[in-house]
Design a protein around this motif. Structure first.
Motif, PDB file in Angstrom:
ATOM      1  N   SER A 309       0.844  -1.195   0.000  1.00  0.00           N
ATOM      2  CA  SER A 309       0.000   0.000   0.000  1.00  0.00           C
ATOM      3  C   SER A 309       0.875   1.239   0.000  1.00  0.00           C
ATOM      4  O   SER A 309       2.075   1.174   0.291  1.00  0.00           O
ATOM      5  CB  SER A 309      -0.920   0.012   1.228  1.00  0.00           C
ATOM      6  OG  SER A 309      -0.171   0.120   2.429  1.00  0.00           O
ATOM      7  N   GLY A 310       0.260   2.385  -0.311  1.00  0.00           N
ATOM      8  CA  GLY A 310       1.004   3.635  -0.331  1.00  0.00           C
ATOM      9  C   GLY A 310       1.824   3.801  -1.590  1.00  0.00           C
ATOM     10  O   GLY A 310       1.710   3.043  -2.555  1.00  0.00           O
ATOM     11  N   ALA A 311       2.674   4.814  -1.546  1.00  0.00           N
ATOM     12  CA  ALA A 311       3.513   5.130  -2.709  1.00  0.00           C
ATOM     13  C   ALA A 311       4.969   5.258  -2.287  1.00  0.00           C
ATOM     14  O   ALA A 311       5.278   5.828  -1.238  1.00  0.00           O
ATOM     15  CB  ALA A 311       3.045   6.430  -3.357  1.00  0.00           C
ATOM     16  N   ALA A 312       5.845   4.712  -3.104  1.00  0.00           N
ATOM     17  CA  ALA A 312       7.287   4.780  -2.848  1.00  0.00           C
ATOM     18  C   ALA A 312       8.000   5.123  -4.140  1.00  0.00           C
ATOM     19  O   ALA A 312       7.457   4.956  -5.241  1.00  0.00           O
ATOM     20  CB  ALA A 312       7.803   3.468  -2.275  1.00  0.00           C
ATOM     21  N   LYS A 313       9.221   5.596  -3.986  1.00  0.00           N
ATOM     22  CA  LYS A 313      10.014   6.024  -5.143  1.00  0.00           C
ATOM     23  C   LYS A 313      11.372   5.343  -5.086  1.00  0.00           C
ATOM     24  O   LYS A 313      12.033   5.334  -4.043  1.00  0.00           O
ATOM     25  CB  LYS A 313      10.188   7.542  -5.105  1.00  0.00           C
ATOM     26  CG  LYS A 313      10.994   8.136  -6.231  1.00  0.00           C
ATOM     27  CD  LYS A 313      11.060   9.652  -6.069  1.00  0.00           C
ATOM     28  CE  LYS A 313      11.809  10.313  -7.209  1.00  0.00           C
ATOM     29  NZ  LYS A 313      11.860  11.793  -7.038  1.00  0.00           N
ATOM     30  N   MET A 314      11.782   4.734  -6.208  1.00  0.00           N
ATOM     31  CA  MET A 314      13.116   4.137  -6.286  1.00  0.00           C
ATOM     32  C   MET A 314      14.066   5.106  -6.972  1.00  0.00           C
ATOM     33  O   MET A 314      13.736   5.677  -8.008  1.00  0.00           O
ATOM     34  CB  MET A 314      13.075   2.812  -7.041  1.00  0.00           C
ATOM     35  CG  MET A 314      12.525   1.658  -6.218  1.00  0.00           C
ATOM     36  SD  MET A 314      12.865   0.031  -6.948  1.00  0.00           S
ATOM     37  CE  MET A 314      11.923   0.118  -8.465  1.00  0.00           C
ATOM     38  N   ILE A 315      15.234   5.267  -6.381  1.00  0.00           N
ATOM     39  CA  ILE A 315      16.243   6.180  -6.911  1.00  0.00           C
ATOM     40  C   ILE A 315      17.536   5.407  -7.148  1.00  0.00           C
ATOM     41  O   ILE A 315      18.049   4.749  -6.241  1.00  0.00           O
ATOM     42  CB  ILE A 315      16.500   7.351  -5.941  1.00  0.00           C
ATOM     43  CG1 ILE A 315      15.214   8.160  -5.730  1.00  0.00           C
ATOM     44  CG2 ILE A 315      17.625   8.254  -6.454  1.00  0.00           C
ATOM     45  CD1 ILE A 315      15.343   9.254  -4.690  1.00  0.00           C
ATOM     46  N   GLY A 316      18.072   5.488  -8.361  1.00  0.00           N
ATOM     47  CA  GLY A 316      19.362   4.880  -8.664  1.00  0.00           C
ATOM     48  C   GLY A 316      19.325   3.412  -8.996  1.00  0.00           C
ATOM     49  O   GLY A 316      20.357   2.744  -8.942  1.00  0.00           O
ATOM     50  N   SER A 333      14.688   2.485  -2.157  1.00  0.00           N
ATOM     51  CA  SER A 333      13.279   2.876  -2.073  1.00  0.00           C
ATOM     52  C   SER A 333      13.038   3.864  -0.947  1.00  0.00           C
ATOM     53  O   SER A 333      13.537   3.690   0.173  1.00  0.00           O
ATOM     54  CB  SER A 333      12.405   1.638  -1.871  1.00  0.00           C
ATOM     55  OG  SER A 333      12.470   0.793  -2.994  1.00  0.00           O
ATOM     56  N   TYR A 334      12.216   4.881  -1.258  1.00  0.00           N
ATOM     57  CA  TYR A 334      11.920   5.958  -0.311  1.00  0.00           C
ATOM     58  C   TYR A 334      10.417   6.214  -0.312  1.00  0.00           C
ATOM     59  O   TYR A 334       9.801   6.326  -1.377  1.00  0.00           O
ATOM     60  CB  TYR A 334      12.671   7.223  -0.714  1.00  0.00           C
ATOM     61  CG  TYR A 334      14.162   7.010  -0.833  1.00  0.00           C
ATOM     62  CD1 TYR A 334      15.011   7.285   0.231  1.00  0.00           C
ATOM     63  CD2 TYR A 334      14.713   6.486  -2.006  1.00  0.00           C
ATOM     64  CE1 TYR A 334      16.379   7.062   0.127  1.00  0.00           C
ATOM     65  CE2 TYR A 334      16.078   6.256  -2.117  1.00  0.00           C
ATOM     66  CZ  TYR A 334      16.904   6.542  -1.046  1.00  0.00           C
ATOM     67  OH  TYR A 334      18.255   6.299  -1.150  1.00  0.00           O
ATOM     68  N   PRO A 335       9.784   6.293   0.871  1.00  0.00           N
ATOM     69  CA  PRO A 335       8.340   6.512   0.928  1.00  0.00           C
ATOM     70  C   PRO A 335       7.974   7.933   0.514  1.00  0.00           C
ATOM     71  O   PRO A 335       8.652   8.897   0.884  1.00  0.00           O
ATOM     72  CB  PRO A 335       8.014   6.276   2.408  1.00  0.00           C
ATOM     73  CG  PRO A 335       9.283   6.608   3.128  1.00  0.00           C
ATOM     74  CD  PRO A 335      10.394   6.204   2.211  1.00  0.00           C
ATOM     75  N   ILE A 336       6.896   8.059  -0.270  1.00  0.00           N
ATOM     76  CA  ILE A 336       6.437   9.401  -0.661  1.00  0.00           C
ATOM     77  C   ILE A 336       4.967   9.600  -0.280  1.00  0.00           C
ATOM     78  O   ILE A 336       4.329  10.544  -0.736  1.00  0.00           O
ATOM     79  CB  ILE A 336       6.643   9.656  -2.171  1.00  0.00           C
ATOM     80  CG1 ILE A 336       5.985   8.569  -3.022  1.00  0.00           C
ATOM     81  CG2 ILE A 336       8.127   9.752  -2.497  1.00  0.00           C
ATOM     82  CD1 ILE A 336       6.070   8.838  -4.521  1.00  0.00           C
ATOM     83  N   SER A 337       4.440   8.690   0.566  1.00  0.00           N
ATOM     84  CA  SER A 337       3.107   8.877   1.137  1.00  0.00           C
ATOM     85  C   SER A 337       3.132   8.359   2.575  1.00  0.00           C
ATOM     86  O   SER A 337       4.133   7.776   3.020  1.00  0.00           O
ATOM     87  CB  SER A 337       2.044   8.140   0.312  1.00  0.00           C
ATOM     88  OG  SER A 337       2.152   6.744   0.496  1.00  0.00           O
ATOM     89  N   ASN A 338       2.048   8.573   3.303  1.00  0.00           N
ATOM     90  CA  ASN A 338       2.060   8.251   4.733  1.00  0.00           C
ATOM     91  C   ASN A 338       1.457   6.893   5.071  1.00  0.00           C
ATOM     92  O   ASN A 338       1.226   6.588   6.236  1.00  0.00           O
ATOM     93  CB  ASN A 338       1.310   9.340   5.516  1.00  0.00           C
ATOM     94  CG  ASN A 338      -0.153   9.450   5.082  1.00  0.00           C
ATOM     95  OD1 ASN A 338      -0.610   8.666   4.247  1.00  0.00           O
ATOM     96  ND2 ASN A 338      -0.861  10.416   5.647  1.00  0.00           N
TER      97      ASN A 338
END
Length: 346
Positions: A309-316, A333-338
């Motif tokens: 659930s939620g939204a995450a962003k992968m970088i690199g 991976s970094y969370p971009i929602s709560n």
């Protein structure tokens, strides 16, 4: 992920801050690996598990033992532990070999000129590749370009000299950045690695479309070599790099804030605070979760998880095409929602 337990049979001092750990091959189920790959070592220190990948310095079929070489890093928990504490007779848990910085993907090598670019401990996988290629007559000629501060910091100096004396198709350029070079020592060049100078000499030896390049070292070395190869119009498919570090654009973190993330691991759900700038993997490890990982650069796929659930962003991440839409590598991976919740699958 398959793991093994290996016995240390020799600890060899390479330089003042670098050691080679030699493991005995298991008697029944031998570990198969390719030159250029890495072995991931697992240690438990003060009740916390630490996992670190180290390139093979041995070559399969050439060296009887499995060898990895570790340079001490200031403040590095594992590199200092290995240099100071690991001894003959110790038993170390390791993961199966990983990595694609190998010769296996390269066609038509016999007539090629293989060029290996390295600095400092970046020599480790390059030595493995050089030994294998020379002993198995993989290509026509091999050139090693190796940068260090001075002669005392050269790792594997004895092995490099032995290969030079044994194989006439092996040439070496040494660059020393903190040393005055006398005129009677033509094999050593003063200063940092100068790709233009090296390539101008090599140009007389082989056509440019027959050179294949492997680069392992700091980002600055990789960029300077790749820039010069681009000027000479060396095809990109002939250039390979080993990436144990990733360069991330600060702008990619602008949409990221500190969030709590639910991590489902071993049938238990943990609530982990992921501080802005830290990956979900880093936050999990800080919370003393025994998450499995290896390279931490988005290449090995060991820290794979499903986003529930939620939204995450992968970088690199370089291998997004090997992941399904709901799969993420926690190291990148970094969370971009709560309301982010992930299920660890490896």
């Amino acid at each position: 992920m398959i793991t093994y337990t290996l016995k240390v049979v020799e600890v060899r001092k390479e330089t003042i801050d670098t050691v080679t750990i030699c493991f005995k091959q298991p008697g029944l189920k031998k570990i198969k690996y390719l030159s250029g790959q890495y072995l991931t070592l697992i240690f438990r220190i003060n009740s916390r598990r630490y996992i670190r990948p180290y390139s093979f310095s041995s070559a399969p079929g050439i060296d009887p033992n499995i060898e990895v070489t570790i340079k001490r890093v200031p403040g590095g928990i594992i590199s200092n532990h290995i240099n100071d504490r690991v001894a003959v007779g110790d038993i170390v848990e390791v993961m199966e070999p990983l990595g694609d910085f190998t010769l296996s993907k390269i066609p038509a090598l016999p007539e090629a000129h293989l060029v290996l670019w390295g600095a400092g401990s970046g020599i480790t996988p390059l030595l493995s590749i050089a030994k294998f290629a020379l002993h198995n007559e993989v290509c026509d000629h091999i050139t090693l370009v190796y940068g260090n501060k001075n002669s005392e910091s050269v790792i594997f100096s004895d092995q490099i000299e032995l290969l030079q004396s044994k194989f006439k198709n092996f040439s070496v350029f040494h660059f020393h950045s903190q040393l005055f070079i006398s005129a009677n020592n033509p094999g050593v060049i003063e200063g940092r690695i100068n790709p233009k100078k090296v390539l101008s000499i090599m140009k007389q030896e082989k056509p440019k479309d027959k050179t294949i390049h492997y680069i392992c070292g700091p980002v600055g070395l990789k960029e300077s070599v790749k820039n010069q190869l681009s000027v000479l119009e060396i095809p990109e498919e002939n250039i390979y790099t080993e990436d144990f570090e990733t360069v991330k654009d600060p702008k990619e973190f602008e949409s990221i804030t500190t969030q709590n993330v639910e991590v489902v691991f071993d049938n238990t759900t943990y609530n982990v605070e992921v501080v802005k700038g830290k990956s979900i993997l880093e936050a999990g490890l800080d919370s003393l979760l025994d998450l499995t990982y290896s390279c931490q650069t988005g290449n090995c796929l060991v820290c794979k998880a499903k986003l529930l659930s939620g939204a995450a962003k992968m970088i690199g991440v370089s291998k997004k095409d090997e992941l399904s839409e709901d799969e993420y590598l926690l190291c990148c991976s970094y969370p971009i929602s709560n309301n982010v919740k992930v299920l660890v699958t490896n």
